[in-house]
Design an enzyme around this catalytic site. Structure first.
Site, PDB file in Angstrom:
ATOM      1  N   ARG A 198      26.397  19.529  55.557  1.00  0.00           N
ATOM      2  CA  ARG A 198      26.820  19.682  54.150  1.00  0.00           C
ATOM      3  C   ARG A 198      26.074  18.682  53.265  1.00  0.00           C
ATOM      4  O   ARG A 198      25.723  18.970  52.138  1.00  0.00           O
ATOM      5  CB  ARG A 198      28.340  19.531  54.014  1.00  0.00           C
ATOM      6  CG  ARG A 198      28.801  19.529  52.569  1.00  0.00           C
ATOM      7  CD  ARG A 198      30.276  19.869  52.339  1.00  0.00           C
ATOM      8  NE  ARG A 198      31.174  19.361  53.357  1.00  0.00           N
ATOM      9  CZ  ARG A 198      31.511  18.067  53.511  1.00  0.00           C
ATOM     10  NH1 ARG A 198      31.049  17.165  52.694  1.00  0.00           N
ATOM     11  NH2 ARG A 198      32.335  17.714  54.481  1.00  0.00           N
ATOM     12  N   TYR A 246      25.305  36.471  31.788  1.00  0.00           N
ATOM     13  CA  TYR A 246      25.697  37.200  33.004  1.00  0.00           C
ATOM     14  C   TYR A 246      27.227  37.267  33.113  1.00  0.00           C
ATOM     15  O   TYR A 246      27.913  36.273  32.840  1.00  0.00           O
ATOM     16  CB  TYR A 246      25.097  36.484  34.228  1.00  0.00           C
ATOM     17  CG  TYR A 246      25.490  37.086  35.541  1.00  0.00           C
ATOM     18  CD1 TYR A 246      24.952  38.298  35.950  1.00  0.00           C
ATOM     19  CD2 TYR A 246      26.408  36.457  36.371  1.00  0.00           C
ATOM     20  CE1 TYR A 246      25.326  38.861  37.162  1.00  0.00           C
ATOM     21  CE2 TYR A 246      26.785  37.019  37.583  1.00  0.00           C
ATOM     22  CZ  TYR A 246      26.239  38.231  37.969  1.00  0.00           C
ATOM     23  OH  TYR A 246      26.609  38.787  39.161  1.00  0.00           O
ATOM     24  N   ASP A 304      19.432  29.720  32.824  1.00  0.00           N
ATOM     25  CA  ASP A 304      19.439  30.645  33.964  1.00  0.00           C
ATOM     26  C   ASP A 304      18.099  31.385  33.930  1.00  0.00           C
ATOM     27  O   ASP A 304      17.830  32.175  33.025  1.00  0.00           O
ATOM     28  CB  ASP A 304      20.630  31.607  33.821  1.00  0.00           C
ATOM     29  CG  ASP A 304      20.765  32.585  34.989  1.00  0.00           C
ATOM     30  OD1 ASP A 304      19.732  32.900  35.622  1.00  0.00           O
ATOM     31  OD2 ASP A 304      21.897  33.047  35.248  1.00  0.00           O
ATOM     32  N   LYS A 334      18.354  37.502  43.841  1.00  0.00           N
ATOM     33  CA  LYS A 334      17.532  38.501  43.152  1.00  0.00           C
ATOM     34  C   LYS A 334      16.053  38.356  43.545  1.00  0.00           C
ATOM     35  O   LYS A 334      15.719  38.538  44.695  1.00  0.00           O
ATOM     36  CB  LYS A 334      17.757  38.387  41.642  1.00  0.00           C
ATOM     37  CG  LYS A 334      19.226  38.245  41.239  1.00  0.00           C
ATOM     38  CD  LYS A 334      20.050  39.501  41.517  1.00  0.00           C
ATOM     39  CE  LYS A 334      21.552  39.271  41.415  1.00  0.00           C
ATOM     40  NZ  LYS A 334      22.040  38.714  40.162  1.00  0.00           N
TER      41      LYS A 334
HETATM   42  C1  PLP Z   1      23.179  37.968  39.826  1.00  0.00           C
HETATM   43  C2  PLP Z   1      23.088  36.954  38.752  1.00  0.00           C
HETATM   44  C3  PLP Z   1      23.873  35.790  38.785  1.00  0.00           C
HETATM   45  C4  PLP Z   1      24.887  35.523  39.883  1.00  0.00           C
HETATM   46  O1  PLP Z   1      24.307  35.357  41.126  1.00  0.00           O
HETATM   47  P1  PLP Z   1      25.060  35.700  42.532  1.00  0.00           P
HETATM   48  O2  PLP Z   1      24.025  35.377  43.534  1.00  0.00           O
HETATM   49  O3  PLP Z   1      25.414  37.161  42.466  1.00  0.00           O
HETATM   50  O4  PLP Z   1      26.269  34.859  42.608  1.00  0.00           O
HETATM   51  C5  PLP Z   1      23.701  34.859  37.776  1.00  0.00           C
HETATM   52  N1  PLP Z   1      22.832  35.063  36.766  1.00  0.00           N
HETATM   53  C6  PLP Z   1      22.079  36.185  36.699  1.00  0.00           C
HETATM   54  C7  PLP Z   1      21.133  36.355  35.555  1.00  0.00           C
HETATM   55  C8  PLP Z   1      22.173  37.166  37.675  1.00  0.00           C
HETATM   56  O5  PLP Z   1      21.439  38.277  37.579  1.00  0.00           O
END
Ligand code: PLP
Length: 391
Positions: free
Chosen positions: A51, A103, A175, A200
């Site tokens: 961890r 998001y 983000d 993603k």
């Molecule tokens: C999918 C996504 C998230 C969240 O990510 P997870 O891996 O599903 O928890 C946050 N920001 C954006 C822009 C996303 O497309």
């Protein structure tokens, strides 16, 4: 030559390929060990418990830090775990400004969890400088942005947000999931912390969930590390390895996908059935100039309007290549319908107010042949048009 002198195409390989000094194995070993043996009572090694730190995770964290030009990287179980951790650097009594069209999971966290811990928020269109200025309070500590936005691909000027936020002694969290460090490096534009859903583009194969943070300063990095270790939402070690594997092809994947996205966006504009195309790569799109002042591509995600929910239904039935699902950033072309998927919790009125019309589809373009994709959409559009009287 140090890694920092390499271009990204080289860096995605050199930062993810760390041969095992013990055996010479080319690939970073998957160190599936929760604990690490210590030499004796008085000496402790670099690692003690996974961890707190793990050699496989370290390679991943160093890789993303190098790609984003930050001082320190951190890997989490999901994108939301990373985003939650970033917000936990705040304290009771603090206020955050969050960009509209954020998001859905981030919206839920900010509106339904942070207030329980005494953290207040304001949503504002961070592209609107006057509105942004007006949203600051004496206790505003962070401005949180996401650009381009989902699913309308609204572009926010990162440098402008940074200037305004820093003038108010607030940090900027960005983000960067949609752009990836290949196309946009928010820290170079002045942001303080970058977030990714590694699920993603970075992983890229619709397989694992993962989240990443990169910080600009050591101080913020230390704060994030403390929370990562204290909260424990770290990424599993096998998934660290899969994410390293994904990053190796990130450069070639996103470039191929973005090229195809541009080709398709231009072609969609010429189709009678399509009433609107949102894609920052299109000259004439609202955010195009800002996009290319801070990023090198329009990216691989676009959205387009086929006029009605009825047409959406037919299209989803008739298309052979795109998979119809949530998520994005994969080798497969993914078609999704925001009104019933990512934005289902909004009322029709709220959706329409922010440009999410009933005929809007989001397309995350994969690595399939772009002519095949075009031909597939052409046959599906033709079917709808044949059955409809033209006006
Ligand atoms: C999918 C996504 C998230 C969240 O990510 P997870 O891996 O599903 O928890 C946050 N920001 C954006 C822009 C996303 O497309």
């Amino acid at each position: 030559m140090s890694h920092s002198e390499f271009s990204d195409a080289t860096k995605v390989i050199k930062t993810t390929t760390k041969p095992d000094p013990a055996t010479g194995a080319l690939n970073t070993p998957i160190q599936l060990s929760s604990t690490f043996v210590q030499p004796d009572l008085d000496h402790f090694g670099k690692y003690d418990y996974t961890r707190s730190g793990n050699p496989t995770r370290d390679v991943l964290e160093d890789s993303i830090a190098a790609l984003e030009h930050g001082t320190r990287g951190f890997a989490f179980a999901t994108g939301m775990a990373a985003i939650s951790t970033a917000f936990l650097t705040l304290h009771q009594g603090d206020h955050v400004i969050v960009t509209k069209d954020v998001y859905g999971g981030t919206f839920r966290l900010v509106t339904q969890i942070l207030p329980n811990y005494g953290i207040d928020y304001t949503f504002v269109d961070c592209g609107d400088k006057t509105a942004l200025e007006a949203a600051f309070k004496p206790n505003t500590k962070v401005v949180y942005i996401e650009t381009p936005s989902n699913p309308t691909l609204k572009v926010t000027a990162i440098r402008q947000v940074v200037t305004v936020a820093h003038a108010h002694d607030a940090l900027v969290f960005a983000d960067n999931t949609f752009m990836t460090p290949i196309f946009q490096k928010p820290l170079d534009l002045g942001a303080d912390l970058v977030l990714h859903s590694g699920t993603k583009f970075l992983a890229g194969h619709s397989d694992i969930l993962a989240g990443l943070i990169v910080t600009k300063t050591k101080k913020l990095g230390d704060a994030v590390y403390f929370i990562q270790n204290a909260m424990g939402a770290t990424l599993g070690i096998s998934d660290c390895w899969l994410l390293l594997r994904g990053i190796k092809t990130l450069g070639v994947r996103v470039k191929a996908e973005a090229d195809s996205a541009l080709t398709l966006a231009k072609w969609f504009q010429e189709q009678p059935l399509v009433t609107k195309v949102n894609y920052p790569g299109l000259v004439g799109f609202d955010g195009h100039d800002v996009q290319f002042s801070q990023a090198t591509s329009g990216g691989a995600v676009l959205s387009f309007d086929v006029g009605s929910e009825d047409n959406v239904r037919r299209l989803v039935q008739d298309l052979k290549i795109p998979v119809f699902s949530v998520s994005l950033g994969a080798v497969e072309t993914i078609l999704s319908y925001p009104p019933k998927m990512s934005h289902a919790e909004m009322s029709a009125e709220e959706r329409h107010a922010c440009g999410i019309s009933d005929g809007l589809l989001r397309l995350s373009v994969g690595v399939e042949d772009v002519d095949d994709l075009k031909a597939d959409f052409a046959q599906a559009f033709a079917k709808i048009e044949r059955e409809q009287p033209t006006h």
